[in-house]
Every structure is written in structure tokens, then in C-alpha cells.
Design an enzyme around this catalytic site. Structure first.
Site, PDB file in Angstrom:
ATOM      1  N   CYS A 123      47.192  31.746  33.167  1.00 23.23           N
ATOM      2  CA  CYS A 123      45.951  32.352  33.647  1.00 23.23           C
ATOM      3  C   CYS A 123      44.913  31.263  33.882  1.00 23.23           C
ATOM      4  CB  CYS A 123      45.367  33.304  32.605  1.00 23.23           C
ATOM      5  SG  CYS A 123      46.342  34.773  32.324  1.00 23.23           S
ATOM      6  N   GLY A 130      23.843  39.116  51.707  1.00 28.65           N
ATOM      7  CA  GLY A 130      24.667  38.235  52.530  1.00 28.65           C
ATOM      8  C   GLY A 130      23.868  37.278  53.382  1.00 28.65           C
ATOM      9  N   CYS A 140      51.909  35.238  33.550  1.00 26.62           N
ATOM     10  CA  CYS A 140      51.316  34.104  32.854  1.00 26.62           C
ATOM     11  C   CYS A 140      52.279  33.621  31.775  1.00 26.62           C
ATOM     12  CB  CYS A 140      49.993  34.512  32.216  1.00 26.62           C
ATOM     13  SG  CYS A 140      49.295  33.258  31.121  1.00 26.62           S
ATOM     14  N   CYS A 147      50.280  34.369  28.171  1.00 25.79           N
ATOM     15  CA  CYS A 147      49.969  35.717  27.687  1.00 25.79           C
ATOM     16  C   CYS A 147      50.796  36.794  28.382  1.00 25.79           C
ATOM     17  CB  CYS A 147      48.476  36.023  27.846  1.00 25.79           C
ATOM     18  SG  CYS A 147      47.980  36.351  29.548  1.00 25.79           S
ATOM     19  N   CYS A 198      42.946  35.017  29.008  1.00 26.45           N
ATOM     20  CA  CYS A 198      44.256  34.672  28.470  1.00 26.45           C
ATOM     21  C   CYS A 198      44.218  34.636  26.937  1.00 26.45           C
ATOM     22  CB  CYS A 198      44.679  33.312  29.023  1.00 26.45           C
ATOM     23  SG  CYS A 198      46.434  32.955  28.818  1.00 26.45           S
TER      24      CYS A 198
END
Lengths: 283, 227, 256
Positions: free
Chosen positions: A263, A29, A238, A241, A269
Site C-alpha cells: 500500500c 476548479g 498488498c 496487509c 496499511c
């Protein structure tokens, strides 16, 4: 392509970047400064990510690039081609086949596994920049762990919108120490940052910063006790899909305001559609 | 309660050729609880100066001024502040307040400084203002806009809000009408009765005769004026 | 009684020029000290040395901390000093925009210190912020407005609320009423007096306005050329100044 060194950058530069990456991995970080090079593309197009990818690629790697989840946008295609030509590495669009994935603004839906490296393109690495423009001061705030200001940003969100309206680049705290900007990924992706099997590297070219999350790092999204963090997405399946667990893009499909949700992760997808999943808008 | 011993005061005017003016020298006297002493003397004799020295407002060059045991000539400012808050009251001729603060709060403030709850302090302030004939419709206004006599009465109410064991009164009855003069004199008598030691300056001879037990002519301590 | 702040021999030089020299004094709990002097007399340098914004060349600033008793704040670590700056100390700037975040709402400005010390409950933070707006006479309906929409006096009051919300024990003020018009000054002074009394605050006020110190300060220090030339009870210094410079300063004020 004998004119260029492997993966475009010279070995000295790659060594310098690898050192920055190792330092970043050692202090999860923490933003490590590095001497960002001019790349043959404009700032904002992923110069930081490209330099990090160049530094970690080996001839045996398989490389994938996504731009907001998609493998087929201009940005993704040109970076993929760039390394095809300068490093001669194999490329793929399949998340599970890739060893190095450079991404802009998304984490793939499919869980990554050990041995993979996810490289993020970062426009503004400093999460405190919004409220404190002085770099000297933000560095001091990081070193002294003075992160109250980060909550001021979230406070402002709630006071203005009634809830935390920050929906991307949502700040996180790493291993209980450094507050980090996860790059402009949707906050839907934030839970995937933590405890990930793959290595995550973040490169900011213009700002000359590299930071990193080693595998299985604790990453917590900041929030308030009475306004807890929520990984939100559009409340639809979606259209292509039928997936209900993936992050969706909203598409306007005609001039009458018709829209569909698909997606954002094209590989996810397509793989689902190939195994017979069908959404209501699929042809 | 109040005790002065060989007290002297000079003013040095650095910006006027460093002239040194001796104002008061070798003052000694004491005031017992329940006693009221008047300072007398011609104008310029140093009555107000002496009173300000006793309050700690003017610096004393020599001698001792003991109030309730504390020698204010050699005390830290914070001890003098504490003394003024708890022990030593002062009614000056002029009202000095923050503009725009309501009269009621101005009068209640000495009590608030002592930690008295707001409503209790305001009750006491209301009673005093009523007693001194300040119409209630003025209480919410700042006294800075009041007439001279009204300001003087607000000042007196403020000075008597807390029951100080020692009090300094500078012309408390000046510019008051007969009725209000009577109220102030009775306030002074009440203070004496509860045991306050009081030093006052009164040009009003009848008032002086009525409330004061003794007179001290400041003129005899004034170098160059004694005659 | 232990002084809340004990300043010993503070000296700050700017090259050959003296900012302030060998300043010492004690500040006790609940006490308000005024520092007056003309521009360039070193009063702001002294204030910034005490508040940790400048590092003096010599001297100690010993603060009676809640946990460890008296500590020299100049030699303590920076994180500790900054922590003091967020908790027990407050600093009111002359220009509100130096002490406020102009791009953040009034509520966020007041709430920042709470969040900085670990408050993580939005509802509580907002309630405290609103309460403090009320205490400095800013309408609660302005809680989500940015300070840019406030008048100068409101901005200054907001700055005070932002500083006092964590219940500090010592407030540094640099010309708190400077730049405000006279009627607004009066209201602010009254507010400060009330807060100092009710919260038992100690304060150090730097100003060139003698009327301000007469109303707010218990004690006064007069500075000239970086040195304290006279110190004492406020009304005594103003009404019976002893030093040539104090006499000049007091006699230079226009009588109204």
C-alpha cells in the site's frame, strides 16, 4: 518559537491567501492567482501547499502530512515538524484523526469526512500547458471553455500507446465547467475527487495559483466514448496487509529482480495490519 | 446570341508616358445561334483583342456586349464567371494549366466545374482525346510537356468538352495536320448544328470558307488602319 | 443572393502609418478572391482584419452565419468569433509551423478541430483524420508521425487538412504556396483547386505570386499603400490592367 507569527506567515499574507482560497471555493476548479511568498524550503518541496496549510490552520487543528501516501518520508516529516514548531499544532498520522491533511501526490484510502481539509501540493496547475505554452492563451481558453485541446493530449496517448497512458495528473472537468489538473495524484485516486465530504485545496507556490473543490463537487475525468476513463492500479494484493482495494507501490527488494507490492498509504496499511490483516510478504 | 453594339476599346499605357492607344472603335454586329462568323483583317487589326473583349478578358471602354442577354461590359465578375462556365466557351491559342495535372483531368475540368460527376466527365474527355488522336498513354501525363500540336489539340478537347451555346475560337486549326484539322472542323460543324453561335479567327482560308457563314473585317473598326 | 462575406470600409492604422484604408468588397459563396500587391501594401493587414486576428479601426466584416444570417464579426463577442474560427472559417498560414502543433501527431493535428467542436469518439476522429490525410495526399501510415518529420509541402498539406476537416465555408490563405519549391507549389495549387471546387469553398488568398492567383482566383484586388487600386475578374486585371500600379506589377513579372 516566539520569533514567528502563528504558522510562520504574517496575518496579512494569510488573509490574502484566505481570500484566494474563498474565491477558489466559490468558483470550483478556477485557478486563482495569489502572491506566493518565499518559504524556508525550495520550490518543488511543497511551498504552495505549505502556504495554504498555514492560511487554514488554527491552534485547535490536528495536522497530518503525507508524501506519496507515506507519513514517514523526508518531505512529510519536515513539513510536519515545520508546523509543529511554527504553529504548535497537534500532529497525527491517522487519517481519521486529522483535521488538516497536506498531501503530495495521493488521496488517502480512508474516505475523508466533513470538517476535514485536504491540501494538495501542485507543481504545474495548468492542465493545458502541455500543448499550449502561452499563459495568455490558456487563460482565454479557460474563460471561453475551449477545451478541445485537452482531448488532443488524450488522443495522442491512445494513438501512441493504444490506450490512455496518462496515469497521473489526469485532467478532470469540475461541475461541467473548468478543466483542472488534480496535481500528480495517480488516476486511481481520480474518482475520490468527486463528491468528497472534505474541502480540497490546491496550492502551487512557484506558479502562484490556488484552486479548490468545495465538499460534494462534481468532478469528471475526461475520456473518449470508445476509450472510457479507468481508475487503474497494479493488479496485486498488498504484500503487507493483503488489501486488494488500495493503490500500491512496487518495491524492488533484492538484486535478482524480486519485487513486492505494498500500500502506498502507510496509515491505511498499518491500521489494517494492526487489526490482523496479513499479506503474503508480511514477516 | 452574341450581340455587339458600338463597342470601343483603348489601351492606356501609364508607364510609357500615359500613351493612349485606340484599338477598336464602334464595332456593332450580332451572331445568331447556329451561325459561325469569322473575324478577318490584317495582323494587328485587333481580331484577338476583340475576341478577348467578348470573352471579358479585356475591359471594354464603351458599348455593349451581350451574350445570351448578359451585358458583360457592365457585369459583376461572378456573373461573367458563371457565363464562362455555362454559356461561353473559348479556345485560345495557348494552353494554360496547372503543371502536373493529367491531360484527362485538364480536359474533364470544364465539366467538373459544372458539377458533372467525375466518371461521366472523364468518359467525355476520353472520347474527345481519342477523336483528336491523342494516344491514350499520354492521358495520365501533364500536357505541359507535349508538343505544340498536341497541346493545341488538348486545348480544343477542353474547349469542346461542354456543349457551350456560344463559342470563341482563336486559330483552332493552326499547327494541325490534315487529319486533325478535319476532326476540328467537324467538331465546329457539329457545334453549329446543335445551335451554337460561334466567332472564330481562321488564317486557314479553306477552313474559313467551309465553316463560316459570314466574315467581318475588323480592320474597318481599327482607327488609323482603315484604308 | 446574400454575400457570404461583406467587407465594408475596413481601415487599420498603425499610428500615423496606414495599414489598409477603406477597403470594401463582397464575397459570394463558391467564389475565390485574390489579393495581390507588393510587401507592405496592406494585404496581410487586411486579411488579418477580416479573419479577426486584428481589430480594424473602422469598418464592418459581415459574415452570413448559418444560424443567425449576416452578422458583423468585428462587433460580435469573442467566443462567437472564435467559434467561427473553429467551424465555418479556416486560416492557412504561410508557414505551416504557425498553423500546426509541431509536437502533436498528424492525426492529432487534424483531429483537434473535431474535438474542439465536441467530437468525443476516438475511433471516429481517427477515421476522419486518416480520410483527410488521404485527401491531401499524405499516406495513411503517417497518421501518428509528427509534422516535424514531414517535408515543407507535406506540412502545408497537413495544415490544409487540419483546417478543412470541419467543413468550413470560408478559407483565408496567407501566401499558401510561399516558401515551397516550384514543383511542390504546383501540386498544392492543384489540390486547392480541387478542394475549392468539390467543397464549394469560398476563399480569400493573399499572395504576391500572380501565377497563383491566375490559377486559383476568380476575382482579383490589387493593393498599393493600403488601398485597393484595381479590382475585377482575375484574367482581365492580369491581361488588361487599367491602373498604373497594376500595369507595373504585371509587367514586372518575369516571363518563363
Amino acid at each position: 518559537m516566539t520569533e514567528y507569527n502563528f504558522a510562520y506567515l504574517d496575518e496579512q499574507t494569510k488573509r490574502m491567501i484566505r481570500r484566494a482560497i474563498l474565491k477558489g471555493l466559490a468558483i470550483p476548479g478556477y485557478q486563482v492567482p495569489f502572491a506566493s511568498r518565499e518559504m524556508p524550503m525550495p520550490y518543488g518541496w511543497g511551498t504552495g501547499g505549505v502556504q495554504v496549510s498555514a492560511a487554514v490552520l488554527t491552534p485547535k487543528d490536528t495536522f497530518k502530512v503525507i508524501d506519496q501516501g507515506a507519513d514517514d518520508t523526508t518531505n512529510a516529516v519536515s513539513i510536519r515538524t515545520f508546523f509543529q514548531r511554527t504553529a504548535g499544532v497537534a500532529t497525527t498520522t491517522a487519517t481519521s484523526d486529522a483535521t488538516v491533511i497536506q498531501t503530495r501526490h495521493r488521496i488517502p484510502e480512508e474516505p475523508l469526512h466533513e470538517g476535514q481539509i485536504l491540501v494538495y501540493q501542485v507543481p504545474i496547475p495548468e492542465p493545458l500547458r502541455f500543448l499550449e505554452p502561452r499563459e495568455s492563451e490558456t487563460r482565454k481558453m479557460h474563460s471561453l471553455e475551449e477545451y478541445g485541446l485537452m482531448h488532443v493530449k488524450l488522443y495522442e496517448d491512445i494513438s501512441r500507446h493504444g490506450h490512455i497512458a496518462t496515469s497521473y495528473a489526469y485532467p478532470v472537468k469540475v461541475e461541467g465547467r473548468y478543466v483542472m489538473d488534480p496535481s500528480p495524484i495517480p488516476k486511481f485516486d481520480n474518482p475520490k475527487l468527486g463528491d468528497m465530504a472534505a474541502i480540497q485545496l490546491f496550492g502551487a507556490g512557484r506558479e502562484q495559483r490556488i484552486y479548490a473543490l468545495p465538499p460534494y463537487t462534481q468532478v469528471v475525468s475526461l475520456d473518449f466514448e470508445d476509450h472510457p476513463f479507468e481508475a487503474s492500479k497494479a493488479d496485486h494484493p498488498c504484500g503487507m496487509c493483503g488489501a486488494t482495494d488500495s493503490y500500491l507501490d512496487e518495491l524492488i527488494i533484492d538484486d535478482a529482480g524480486g519485487r513486492m507490492f505494498v500500500c502506498s498509504d502507510t496509515d491505511y496499511c498499518e491500521a489494517r495490519q494492526a487489526t490482523g490483516h496479513k499479506g503474503k510478504d508480511a514477516a | 446570341m452574341i450581340e455587339l453594339k458600338d463597342v470601343s476599346k483603348t489601351f492606356t499605357l501609364h508607364n510609357q508616358g500615359s500613351a493612349v492607344i485606340e484599338v477598336i472603335s464602334d464595332v456593332s454586329f450580332a451572331v445568331a445561334p447556329g451561325e459561325c462568323v469569322a473575324l478577318t483583317g490584317a495582323s494587328g487589326a485587333g481580331k484577338s483583342t476583340l475576341m478577348r473583349m467578348i470573352y471579358g478578358n479585356y475591359l471594354t471602354q464603351a458599348g455593349e456586349i451581350r451574350i445570351g442577354g448578359l451585358d458583360i461590359v457592365r457585369s459583376e465578375p461572378r456573373d461573367i464567371i458563371k457565363l464562362r462556365r455555362d454559356v461561353l466557351g473559348y479556345v485560345s491559342q495557348f494552353l494554360r494549366v496547372v503543371p502536373r495535372v493529367p491531360t484527362l483531368d485538364v480536359v474533364a475540368e470544364p465539366l467538373r466545374a459544372l458539377g458533372v460527376p467525375a466518371d461521366e466527365a472523364q468518359d467525355r474527355a476520353s472520347a474527345l482525346l481519342t477523336q483528336l488522336n491523342i494516344p491514350e498513354r499520354l492521358w495520365s501525363l501533364s500536357p505541359t510537356t507535349f508538343s505544340g500540336g498536341e497541346q493545341q489539340r488538348v486545348n480544343i478537347a477542353r474547349g469542346f468538352a461542354h456543349t457551350y451555346p456560344a463559342m470563341l475560337l482563336d486559330e483552332p486549326t493552326a499547327s494541325l495536320d490534315a487529319a486533325n484539322r478535319e476532326v476540328v472542323l467537324s467538331l465546329i460543324e457539329d457545334a453549329k448544328a446543335r445551335g451554337a453561335a460561334i466567332i472564330g479567327i481562321f488564317h486557314d482560308e479553306a477552313a474559313r470558307t467551309r465553316v463560316c457563314d459570314r466574315e467581318i473585317d475588323v480592320g474597318r473598326f481599327t482607327p488609323g488602319m482603315a484604308a | 443572393m446574400t454575400p457570404l462575406l461583406s467587407v465594408q470600409g475596413i481601415t487599420k492604422r498603425y499610428g500615423a502609418h496606414i495599414g489598409c484604408a477603406d477597403v470594401s468588397f463582397d464575397l459570394y459563396p463558391g467564389e475565390v478572391v485574390g489579393i495581390v500587391g507588393e510587401s507592405g501594401s496592406g494585404k496581410s493587414t487586411l486579411l488579418n482584419c477580416m479573419a479577426g486576428h486584428l481589430t480594424p479601426d473602422a469598418g464592418q466584416v459581415v459574415f452570413d452565419t448559418r444560424t443567425d444570417g449576416p452578422r458583423d464579426t468585428i462587433t460580435m463577442s469573442e467566443p462567437e468569433r472564435r467559434m467561427l474560427g473553429r467551424t465555418d472559417w479556416a486560416f492557412v498560414h504561410q508557414h505551416a509551423r504557425d498553423g500546426l502543433r509541431m509536437g502533436v501527431s498528424a492525426g492529432g493535428n487534424v483531429g483537434e478541430r473535431l474535438m474542439a467542436v465536441g467530437d468525443r469518439h476516438y475511433g471516429d476522429i481517427r477515421e476522419k483524420a486518416t480520410d483527410w490525410l488521404g485527401r491531401v495526399e499524405i499516406d495513411a501510415s503517417r497518421v501518428d508521425d509528427r509534422p516535424t518529420t514531414f517535408s515543407g509541402g507535406m506540412q502545408q498539406r497537413l495544415q490544409i487538412a487540419r483546417n478543412l476537416v470541419t467543413g468550413p465555408r470560408l478559407v483565408f490563405m496567407d501566401e499558401p504556396t510561399g516558401g515551397l519549391d516550384v514543383s511542390v507549389q504546383a501540386r498544392l495549387l492543384d489540390l486547392l483547386r480541387g478542394l475549392v471546387r468539390d467543397m464549394g469553398l469560398s476563399a480569400i488568398i493573399v499572395t504576391h505570386d500572380l501565377a497563383v492567383v491566375r490559377l486559383l482566383a476568380d476575382r482579383l484586388m490589387v493593393m498599393k499603400s493600403g488601398r485597393v487600386v484595381e479590382a475585377g475578374l482575375t484574367d482581365q486585371v492580369l491581361d488588361d490592367p487599367q491602373h498604373a500600379y497594376s500595369q507595373l506589377l504585371v509587367s514586372s513579372v518575369l516571363q518563363v
